[in-house]
Design an enzyme around this catalytic site. Structure first.
Site, short mmCIF file in Angstrom:
data_model
loop_
_atom_site.label_atom_id
_atom_site.label_comp_id
_atom_site.label_asym_id
_atom_site.label_seq_id
_atom_site.Cartn_x
_atom_site.Cartn_y
_atom_site.Cartn_z
N GLY A 196 0.83 -1.20 0.00
CA GLY A 196 0.00 0.00 0.00
C GLY A 196 0.86 1.24 0.00
O GLY A 196 2.04 1.21 0.33
N GLY B 254 0.34 5.72 0.66
CA GLY B 254 -0.60 6.77 1.03
C GLY B 254 0.04 8.12 0.85
O GLY B 254 0.98 8.28 0.06
N ALA B 255 -0.47 9.09 1.61
CA ALA B 255 -0.02 10.46 1.45
C ALA B 255 1.45 10.62 1.84
O ALA B 255 2.21 11.34 1.20
CB ALA B 255 -0.90 11.39 2.26
N TYR B 256 1.84 9.96 2.92
CA TYR B 256 3.19 10.19 3.43
C TYR B 256 4.06 8.94 3.46
O TYR B 256 5.21 9.01 3.86
CB TYR B 256 3.13 10.77 4.86
CG TYR B 256 2.32 12.01 4.91
CD1 TYR B 256 2.84 13.21 4.44
CD2 TYR B 256 1.01 11.99 5.39
CE1 TYR B 256 2.08 14.36 4.45
CE2 TYR B 256 0.24 13.14 5.40
CZ TYR B 256 0.78 14.32 4.93
OH TYR B 256 0.02 15.45 4.93
N GLY B 257 3.46 7.81 3.12
CA GLY B 257 4.28 6.63 3.32
C GLY B 257 3.95 5.46 2.44
O GLY B 257 3.00 5.47 1.66
N LEU B 258 4.79 4.46 2.58
CA LEU B 258 4.64 3.20 1.85
C LEU B 258 4.47 2.09 2.88
O LEU B 258 5.05 2.17 3.97
CB LEU B 258 5.90 2.94 1.02
CG LEU B 258 6.26 4.01 -0.03
CD1 LEU B 258 7.69 3.80 -0.53
CD2 LEU B 258 5.28 3.97 -1.20
N VAL B 259 3.66 1.09 2.52
CA VAL B 259 3.46 -0.02 3.44
C VAL B 259 3.96 -1.30 2.77
O VAL B 259 3.64 -1.55 1.60
CB VAL B 259 1.96 -0.17 3.84
CG1 VAL B 259 1.78 -1.29 4.85
CG2 VAL B 259 1.42 1.14 4.39
N LYS C 43 5.16 0.01 7.92
CA LYS C 43 4.74 1.28 7.32
C LYS C 43 5.91 2.25 7.44
O LYS C 43 6.42 2.47 8.54
CB LYS C 43 3.50 1.83 8.03
CG LYS C 43 3.01 3.16 7.47
CD LYS C 43 1.61 3.48 7.98
CE LYS C 43 1.15 4.84 7.50
NZ LYS C 43 -0.26 5.11 7.81
N ASP D 59 -11.29 8.62 9.99
CA ASP D 59 -11.05 8.20 8.60
C ASP D 59 -11.49 6.74 8.42
O ASP D 59 -10.76 5.93 7.84
CB ASP D 59 -9.56 8.38 8.27
CG ASP D 59 -9.29 8.38 6.77
OD1 ASP D 59 -10.25 8.54 5.97
OD2 ASP D 59 -8.12 8.23 6.37
N1 LIG Z 1 -0.95 -3.78 8.97
C1 LIG Z 1 -1.21 -3.88 7.66
N2 LIG Z 1 -1.26 -5.07 7.04
C2 LIG Z 1 -1.51 -5.15 5.71
N3 LIG Z 1 -1.76 -4.10 4.91
C3 LIG Z 1 -1.72 -2.88 5.47
C4 LIG Z 1 -1.43 -2.70 6.86
N4 LIG Z 1 -1.48 -1.38 7.14
C5 LIG Z 1 -1.77 -0.77 5.97
N5 LIG Z 1 -1.92 -1.66 4.96
C6 LIG Z 1 -2.25 -1.38 3.56
O1 LIG Z 1 -1.60 -0.19 3.14
C7 LIG Z 1 -2.57 0.80 2.77
C8 LIG Z 1 -2.06 2.16 3.19
O2 LIG Z 1 -1.91 2.15 4.61
P1 LIG Z 1 -2.27 3.42 5.49
O3 LIG Z 1 -3.69 3.80 5.20
O4 LIG Z 1 -1.91 3.15 6.90
O5 LIG Z 1 -1.27 4.47 4.84
P2 LIG Z 1 -1.46 6.02 4.64
O6 LIG Z 1 -0.14 6.49 4.12
O7 LIG Z 1 -1.94 6.64 5.89
O8 LIG Z 1 -2.58 6.06 3.54
P3 LIG Z 1 -3.63 7.25 3.26
O9 LIG Z 1 -2.84 8.49 3.04
O10 LIG Z 1 -4.35 6.75 2.03
O11 LIG Z 1 -4.53 7.31 4.45
C9 LIG Z 1 -3.88 0.37 3.46
O12 LIG Z 1 -5.00 0.82 2.73
C10 LIG Z 1 -3.75 -1.15 3.45
O13 LIG Z 1 -4.21 -1.65 2.21
#
Ligand SMILES: Nc1ncnc2c1ncn2[C@@H]1O[C@H](COP(=O)(O)OP(=O)(O)OP(=O)(O)O)[C@@H](O)[C@H]1O
Length: 424
Positions: A17, A19-24, A39, A179
């Site tokens: 995954g 998002g705005a600030y990071g990679l998972v 993350k 959220d």
């Molecule tokens: N613990 C986890 N196990 C498996 N997948 C995960 C986990 N945490 C996050 N992900 C995957 O990664 C994606 C992005 O994670 P997260 O929403 O925490 O990041 P973000 O950078 O805050 O994203 P956004 O800016 O979209 O809110 C999630 O939608 C999910 O699909």
């Protein structure tokens, strides 16, 4: 891109995954062979919305290049932060390190079974790495791509009640998620739901003006109001609204409107005048309409409490007017109370923080039938690797977050956050 890169004992398997600030990433612990999610929150500000993922990738590469070494095969070793020190950061301190707010709030509530557990936080100058439990699928994929709920009303109840239970627990501890959407809800292999992403969470009891951040589908109408509106709204009630939309998603595989804005969305505008429009646009039963209508009240004060929602949903006999969800079993009272009324883990979730105490490690290896590595072997290998890491990296200039120097520091010693970020 980062497959086989390694941070401490966590080897990257794949990206899951961004998002705005990071990679998972999905990672594997090379010691226990357990799966985790990592993350990575990149600290530098990335303003551009296009190509954001690529820019995050470049920043993470910089991190590996800065701390890693070819000799070490894309491995970096970073100090771990004591989780209790993060939990006790004051709001003023969190102002200086906003991304720690997300971690701090998640740590406050992660003892709940249905909140993703954080095991370690690793700190570097360019990025912060959060090691959490890994979940193979998110609720969006389960609802839309896998259609996992269309045949199984009891599963709808289970997943929804787990979500309610977790959100009620967060609210009890004054943490408001803000959220709630299927992408932030994950499922384990037994279809148990957990909440992740506390990036927009707050402890603020009242909505702060101009809080229209997040996914519009799930946002309560008061969060979309103009910034000139001076009314005070309880943050808690806007989470409750999102629960109503998730219930619709689970049963109908669709959203009722794009956003709950009177002039910006014609369906919502119609709904404001006549709530029964939901019966026309969705295949829901009278019974479910009554539940949803009690949640989706325009006036936040009129929304039903989470415990009431839980009771109502557990008693629903039919979710839809036609199809497999017309006949849904009632939830057994014992199941309801055992699973949803006492939902807090008794075991400390921070097992990773203690697990390299010798006794714990011995137990871990003894219980791991798939692993034939002995503790003594492991310690030798590990010491060798980390000693090498230190030797190779000791000439690197280390700014605010020095490398750990040995196996003790890498895997056992946890630094207070204040020590690693000296400006706090
Ligand atoms: N613990 C986890 N196990 C498996 N997948 C995960 C986990 N945490 C996050 N992900 C995957 O990664 C994606 C992005 O994670 P997260 O929403 O925490 O990041 P973000 O950078 O805050 O994203 P956004 O800016 O979209 O809110 C999630 O939608 C999910 O699909």
């Amino acid at each position: 891109m980062f497959t086989n890169y390694q941070v401490n004992n966590f080897k990257i398997l794949e990206e899951v995954g961004s998002g705005a600030y990071g990679l998972v990433f999905h990672v594997i612990d090379t010691i226990t062979f357990s799966d985790f999610a990592m993350k990575v929150i990149i600290k530098s500000r990335i303003d551009c919305t296009e190509d954001r993922r690529d820019l995050l990738t470049i920043e993470l590469l910089k991190c590996f290049n800065k701390y890693g070494d070819d000799y070490l095969d894309n491995k970096i070793f970073l100090p771990a932060i004591d989780l209790h020190s993060i939990k006790s950061l004051t709001p003023e301190q969190l102002e200086h390190i906003p991304h720690y707010k997300e971690i701090s709030l998640q740590l406050k509530v992660h003892a709940h079974k249905n909140v993703v557990t954080i095991h370690q936080v690793l700190e570097s100058e360019l990025a912060t790495f959060i090691i959490m439990d890994y979940y193979p699928v998110d609720l969006f994929t389960a609802i839309v791509d896998q259609e996992r709920f269309i045949m199984d009303g009891l599963l709808v109840k289970q997943v929804f009640l787990q979500l309610c239970s977790a959100i009620a627990y967060c609210h009890k501890l004054n943490v408001y998620h803000c959220d709630i959407k299927p992408e932030n809800l994950l499922l384990d292999n037994d279809d148990n739901l957990v909440i992740c992403d506390f990036g927009l969470a707050t402890t603020s009891k009242y909505l702060v003006p101009n809080v229209s951040v997040g996914s519009s589908y799930y946002m309560a109408p008061e969060r979309i109001l103009s910034i000139n509106n001076t009314n005070k709204f309880l943050t808690m009630n806007s989470d409750i609204w999102s629960l109503g939309i998730i219930l619709i998603n689970l049963v109908c595989i669709r959203n009722p409107w794009l956003k709950a804005h009177q002039t910006g969305d014609s369906t919502f505008s119609y709904f404001m005048r006549d709530q029964s429009i939901l019966m026309k646009i969705l295949p829901i039963s009278d019974e479910l309409f009554e539940v949803i209508n009690s949640i989706l009240q325009i006036n936040p004060k009129n929304r039903v409490s989470i415990i009431e929602i839980m009771k109502k949903v557990s008693m629903v006999k039919n979710f839809t007017r036609e199809g497999p969800l017309t006949d849904v079993p009632l939830m057994d009272e014992n199941v309801f109370f055992n699973c949803f009324a006492a939902p807090v883990d008794e075991v400390s979730p921070c097992f990773a923080q203690q697990r390299l105490d010798d006794s714990d490690a011995t137990t871990l290896f003894a219980s791991s039938s798939s692993s034939n590595i002995h503790l003594s072997e492991f310690i030798t290998t590990k010491q060798k690797t980390i000693t090498n890491a230190y030797t190779a990296s000791s000439s690197t200039s280390l700014d605010t977050t020095p490398f750990v120097s040995d196996v003790e520091n890498c895997n056992k010693q946890y630094f207070p956050i204040q020590e690693k970020l000296s400006f706090l």
